[in-house]
Design an enzyme around this catalytic site. Structure first.
Site, short mmCIF file in Angstrom:
data_model
loop_
_atom_site.label_atom_id
_atom_site.label_comp_id
_atom_site.label_asym_id
_atom_site.label_seq_id
_atom_site.Cartn_x
_atom_site.Cartn_y
_atom_site.Cartn_z
N PHE B 116 -23.50 -29.68 48.90
CA PHE B 116 -24.93 -29.58 49.14
C PHE B 116 -25.17 -28.97 50.51
O PHE B 116 -24.30 -29.01 51.38
CB PHE B 116 -25.59 -30.98 49.07
CG PHE B 116 -26.70 -31.05 48.07
CD1 PHE B 116 -26.43 -31.27 46.74
CD2 PHE B 116 -28.02 -30.89 48.46
CE1 PHE B 116 -27.44 -31.32 45.80
CE2 PHE B 116 -29.05 -30.95 47.53
CZ PHE B 116 -28.76 -31.17 46.20
N ASP B 221 -51.50 -41.46 51.42
CA ASP B 221 -52.44 -42.59 51.53
C ASP B 221 -51.99 -43.63 52.56
O ASP B 221 -52.81 -44.17 53.30
CB ASP B 221 -52.62 -43.27 50.16
CG ASP B 221 -52.99 -42.28 49.06
OD1 ASP B 221 -53.37 -41.14 49.37
OD2 ASP B 221 -52.90 -42.66 47.88
N GLN B 240 -40.71 -29.86 55.56
CA GLN B 240 -39.64 -29.05 54.99
C GLN B 240 -40.14 -28.18 53.84
O GLN B 240 -40.84 -28.66 52.96
CB GLN B 240 -38.54 -29.97 54.45
CG GLN B 240 -37.42 -29.20 53.77
CD GLN B 240 -36.19 -30.05 53.59
OE1 GLN B 240 -36.06 -30.76 52.61
NE2 GLN B 240 -35.30 -30.00 54.56
N HIS B 242 -38.64 -26.26 50.86
CA HIS B 242 -37.40 -26.15 50.09
C HIS B 242 -37.25 -24.69 49.65
O HIS B 242 -38.20 -24.10 49.14
CB HIS B 242 -37.48 -27.07 48.88
CG HIS B 242 -36.17 -27.25 48.17
ND1 HIS B 242 -35.56 -26.24 47.48
CD2 HIS B 242 -35.35 -28.32 48.06
CE1 HIS B 242 -34.42 -26.68 46.98
NE2 HIS B 242 -34.27 -27.94 47.32
N LEU B 252 -39.60 -27.68 41.82
CA LEU B 252 -38.30 -27.71 42.50
C LEU B 252 -37.16 -27.27 41.59
O LEU B 252 -37.06 -27.71 40.44
CB LEU B 252 -38.05 -29.15 42.96
CG LEU B 252 -36.73 -29.41 43.70
CD1 LEU B 252 -36.73 -28.70 45.03
CD2 LEU B 252 -36.54 -30.91 43.89
N THR B 254 -33.16 -27.51 42.11
CA THR B 254 -32.30 -28.20 43.07
C THR B 254 -31.36 -27.27 43.85
O THR B 254 -30.86 -26.28 43.32
CB THR B 254 -31.45 -29.27 42.36
OG1 THR B 254 -30.58 -29.86 43.33
CG2 THR B 254 -30.60 -28.68 41.26
N GLU B 255 -31.12 -27.68 45.10
CA GLU B 255 -30.08 -27.06 45.91
C GLU B 255 -28.71 -27.23 45.25
O GLU B 255 -27.79 -26.46 45.50
CB GLU B 255 -30.09 -27.80 47.25
CG GLU B 255 -29.35 -27.17 48.37
CD GLU B 255 -29.74 -27.87 49.66
OE1 GLU B 255 -30.90 -27.75 50.08
OE2 GLU B 255 -28.88 -28.54 50.23
N ARG B 286 -31.86 -26.17 54.83
CA ARG B 286 -33.01 -25.64 54.11
C ARG B 286 -33.94 -24.81 54.98
O ARG B 286 -34.49 -23.80 54.53
CB ARG B 286 -33.78 -26.80 53.47
CG ARG B 286 -33.02 -27.41 52.33
CD ARG B 286 -33.71 -28.61 51.75
NE ARG B 286 -32.93 -29.11 50.62
CZ ARG B 286 -33.21 -30.23 49.96
NH1 ARG B 286 -34.25 -30.97 50.32
NH2 ARG B 286 -32.47 -30.60 48.94
N HIS B 353 -42.10 -29.27 50.54
CA HIS B 353 -41.26 -30.24 49.84
C HIS B 353 -41.27 -31.63 50.45
O HIS B 353 -41.37 -32.61 49.73
CB HIS B 353 -39.83 -29.69 49.83
CG HIS B 353 -38.86 -30.48 49.02
ND1 HIS B 353 -39.09 -30.79 47.70
CD2 HIS B 353 -37.66 -31.04 49.33
CE1 HIS B 353 -38.05 -31.49 47.24
NE2 HIS B 353 -37.19 -31.67 48.21
N ARG B 394 -34.69 -32.21 57.29
CA ARG B 394 -33.86 -33.14 56.53
C ARG B 394 -32.79 -32.39 55.74
O ARG B 394 -33.07 -31.34 55.16
CB ARG B 394 -34.74 -33.93 55.55
CG ARG B 394 -33.96 -34.82 54.63
CD ARG B 394 -34.85 -35.67 53.76
NE ARG B 394 -35.61 -34.95 52.76
CZ ARG B 394 -35.09 -34.42 51.65
NH1 ARG B 394 -33.78 -34.48 51.43
NH2 ARG B 394 -35.86 -33.81 50.79
#
Lengths: 255, 584
Positions: B116, B221, B240, B242, B252, B254-255, B286, B353, B394
């Site tokens: 990843f 919220d 971030q 993505h 999305l 995925t990575e 990212r 993201h 992140r």
């Protein structure tokens, strides 16, 4: 495979970029007991790109025409399970159904899923559905001391129950089932799918208990194999097959 | 109005909330208030994996993971927190496995791991297989497994309850939490929950962007409820993007697709990431990949008639591998784009993201009222919180980890606090603020529409505070948000009823988004440097002398009622790793 080329770009995307907007009619079953005890159909005409989702159309209606139109939704791409509804008579997720795929030449019929009490417009009471889910003990049951590291499971054993792990509890299957329509006591396909997910998990030791629950008069034997559930599942789970496998396990006590 | 009393109240039932609930229910009388049925939470949309240095498939250790997290966060990470995250990751994964999570397996039957972005062996030498996964449905499996265990533990849920106010009272000059006020969607009734401790686990705020991977319901919220009561928000400028959202839709992909060997290509078919990150290539962090994509697009190498996207190419991967490892994202491409990923590349663009910033907490999940003082009885975990383990950016797979590690920690800490402490008396008219808010919107005859204002907000955020920012663009956003906040006072709704009034709730959610967008843009304007997800073209370098510190934003209300944002700063906790230049 070939590296992407410019020519391919052209064909792949021209259709998407140039799609003309169309005018479509959405015929929606409205119900609000604060206003009337009777449900009624209401037509909305909107201009929309047919490659958009039914959910986009519902948003357009709610945001631009009638703020009182009420439905559940969250992720908008088919993984949260909020927006199961009857679209032209079939249970679908509104966020996974493109307008072009449901013949927008004719009015598109939208109504709440069946067999659960309608509370307002497309919103139904989900509590009986989740109660049936809870009744099948949908959690891993093990005996003895836990291992220090992970439990081992072969890729083949993991694959055995992969299909039923995909369930998002949207209720599209259960609310498409004629047995469930006639008798809300029946656990319904979704609960059985979630029991299957554990019965066929090699790590689980609660299979006998779950099978006894499903052997009940409201359990798997009520299934009449109409395949509505399999057709309705937005995750492509072979629901009827899973129910058959649970029936077979009940007879052979092998799983 | 109803009043309820619970030892512990948890706001939100995604991964962090349910992980906390499993701990807290064993130790204290707990209620979970959630605006969605728990299994609808957006944890379920996470795909690729959850990082832990299990070393099941190759050499790895938690110290490498700590380093990668700190470097990935561009040295704005609190290093004590990152150590806890990486160290406790191993048990967090094993706990989930024991709860029943169906992880992917190695031939020997152990939990399998994949590569990843930003996760490396030995401090950046090469990509490492650290992400534990279940196909591309890891978040779905985590959400389901945690819900299953909540059923097992008998966790008490209040479904479709929207928490709209945090009750903060001052006793002897100390701010304390007395409970929360919630709105019940089904009936329109307002409920006060008095609680010894409250845990916010209500997720992110991505819906202030237009192109986003976030659910419609991610409207910040929890952040807004705390902020309005004078509690700070930390590092809100760090958001971030993505790299691989479906073009125009933001869904999305995925990575993990690149972890499995997928490649990003521009219109010439060039694997452009080699230029920007020679070692990690498509698996750089990212922020780096998203900037690289937009650089390609800006320099005229984007794809399509408008040159506004690039490709995620999976065509060289065997179809069996795509079916086994990436079944959902390949289906998304088929469903939403009509593209067959076996044979055709997928058009993608960066998508908003994840909020790195949020409600500041310490490593026990206790919420901070300023740089050092905790608010007794108030906790936060997951995306709503800022511990800060993600710093300025992140790493992929660290959020599913974060919710499990800090969800568990805050669940234990809050329940233990409830056991040792008494209720704080409710303020007079505890539901007043929510009642006023609801009545004002129900009775408003204004001419502004919620959907129109929200779209204008999203468009200005996309245009001005996304991957590239300058003083000018941020100021444009600040001015626009101020205008929208004025117009929001004149917003009206069509549904005046009590029953399932989502028209009303959308209006309230828009108010939250506007408050948080203002904090974000204001924080971004003041940070005159580039770090992680915050990239200023007018200040392209990281400035450790002036800005290696967390932003703390406070809402101030003057005597005449005028609102403003006061910015303060908090030092970064550094233990072992001194800042270095960040290369991938």
């Amino acid at each position: 495979m070939a590296t992407p080329t410019l020519e391919k770009n052209g064909t792949a995307e021209a259709g998407f970029a140039d799609t003309p907007y169309i005018t479509a009619t959405f015929r929606i079953r409205r119900f609000n007991p604060e206003v009337s005890d009777e449900a009624q159909w209401q037509d909305f005409q909107i201009s929309i790109d047919p490659k958009e989702r039914v959910l986009d159309a519902l948003h357009k209606i709610k945001w631009e025409l009638d703020g009182t139109l009420t439905f559940r939704r969250s992720c908008a791409h088919g993984i949260c399970g909020s927006d199961a509804m009857r679209i032209n008579g079939k249970n679908r997720l509104a966020c996974k159904t493109l307008i072009k795929d449901i013949n927008p030449e004719k009015p598109i019929l939208i109504e709440a899923i069946k067999g659960l009490t309608v509370l307002k417009d497309l919103v139904v009471d989900m509590d009986p559905f989740f109660q049936a889910y809870r009744d099948v003990m949908p959690f891993l049951i093990t005996k003895g001391n836990e291992p220090t590291r992970e439990r081992l499971q072969s890729p083949e054993d993991r694959e055995r129950f992969d299909d039923t792990t995909k369930c998002i509890l949207c209720a599209a299957c259960t609310s498409s089932c004629p047995v469930f329509w006639n008798d809300g006591q029946y656990f319904g396909p979704a609960a059985i799918v979630n029991a299957h997910r554990f019965i066929f998990d090699s790590r689980d030791e609660g299979g006998e208990q779950r099978l006894e629950i499903l052997n009940d008069r409201d359990g798997v034997w009520r299934c009449r194999t109409t395949f509505n559930c399999t057709d309705a599942c937005p995750r492509g789970i072979e629901v009827t097959k899973a129910i058959q496998e649970v029936k077979r396990a009940l007879i052979t006590r092998r799983f | 109005m109803q009043i309820h009393k619970y030892d512990t109240v948890i706001v939100g039932a995604g991964g962090a909330g349910m992980r906390a609930a499993i701990e807290s229910t064993k130790r204290s009388r707990t209620a979970v208030l959630t605006k969605l049925y728990p299994t609808r939470s957006h944890t379920g949309a996470a795909q690729g994996g959850m990082a832990a240095a299990l070393a099941n498939v190759e050499e790895d250790n938690w110290e490498w993971h700590t380093f990668d997290t700190i470097k990935g966060g561009d040295y704005l990470v609190d290093q004590d927190a990152a150590e806890i995250l990486a160290k406790e990751a191993i048990d967090a994964v094993l706990d989930l496995e024991k709860m029943g999570l169906p992880f992917g397996r190695t031939p020997e039957g152990k939990i399998d791991q994949r590569r990843f972005g930003g996760h490396s062996r030995n401090h950046g030498e090469a990509p490492v297989r650290r992400a534990c996964y279940s196909g591309d449905r890891t978040g779905h499996m985590i959400l389901q497994t945690l819900y299953q265990n909540c059923v097992k533990e008998g966790v008490e849920f209040f479904n479709e309850f929207y928490v709209l106010d945090q009750l903060v009272v001052e006793e002897d000059g100390v701010k304390k939490s007395a409970g929360v006020v919630a709105y019940e969607l089904a009936t329109g009734e307002i409920h006060v929950f008095q609680a010894k401790s409250v845990i916010y686990a209500s997720g992110g705020t991505g819906k202030f962007f237009k192109v986003t991977s976030n659910a419609h319901t991610l409207t910040g919220d929890g952040q807004a409820a705390c902020y309005r009561r004078g509690l700070p928000l930390e590092d809100m400028e760090f958001f971030q993007f993505h790299p691989t959202g479906i073009w125009r839709m933001g869904i999305l992909l995925t990575e993990g697709a690149r972890g499995e060997g997928g490649i990003l290509r521009n219109k010439d078919g060039e694997r452009f990431m080699e230029k920007y990150a020679p070692v990690m290539k498509d698996l750089a962090s990212r922020d780096v990949v998203s900037r690289s994509i937009y650089t390609e697009i800006r320099e005229g190498r984007g794809c399509g008639p408008e040159g506004d996207h690039v490709y995620l190419d999976l065509t060289h991967l065997p179809p069996e591998q795509l079916d086994a490892k990436l079944p959902d994202i390949t289906e998304f491409a088929r469903t939403y784009l009509g593209i067959e990923p076996y044979t055709d590349p997928i058009p993608i663009q960066p998508t908003a993201h994840y909020a790195m910033g949020g409600i500041p907490t310490n490593v026990e999940g206790e919420v901070l009222a300023d740089n050092t003082t905790v608010v007794p009885g108030l906790y936060a975990a997951g995306e709503v919180a800022c511990v800060s383990v993600h710093g300025a950016n992140r790493l992929g797979t660290n959020s599913l980890l974060d919710i499990n590690v800090f969800g568990r920690r805050s669940g234990i800490a809050a329940a233990e606090y409830s056991a040792k402490n008494d209720f704080v008396a409710l303020p007079e008219n505890p539901a007043q603020l929510v009642q006023d808010q609801v009545e004002r919107l129900r009775n408003s005859t204004g001419t502004e529409r919620v959907a129109a204002l929200r779209l204008e907000l999203q468009e200005t955020m996309d245009a001005n505070v996304m991957v590239f920012r300058t003083e000018q663009t941020i100021k444009t956003a600040v001015d626009k948000i101020a205008e929208l906040r004025r117009r929001y006072l004149d917003v009206s709704i069509q549904d005046k009823g009590k029953r399932f009034n989502t028209d009303l709730l959308e209006a309230i959610e828009l108010g939250n988004l506007l408050d948080l967008a203002e904090v974000m843009a204001t924080s971004a304007l003041a940070r005159k440097e580039s770090r992680g997800g915050h990239y200023r073209e007018d200040y392209p370098n990281r400035d450790d002398v002036n800005f290696m510190r967390h932003t703390m934003a406070y809402r101030e209300v003057a005597d005449d009622g005028t609102e403003s944002i006061r910015l303060d700063y908090k030092p970064v906790v550094t233990t072992r790793y001194q800042p270095m230049e960040r290369k991938y």
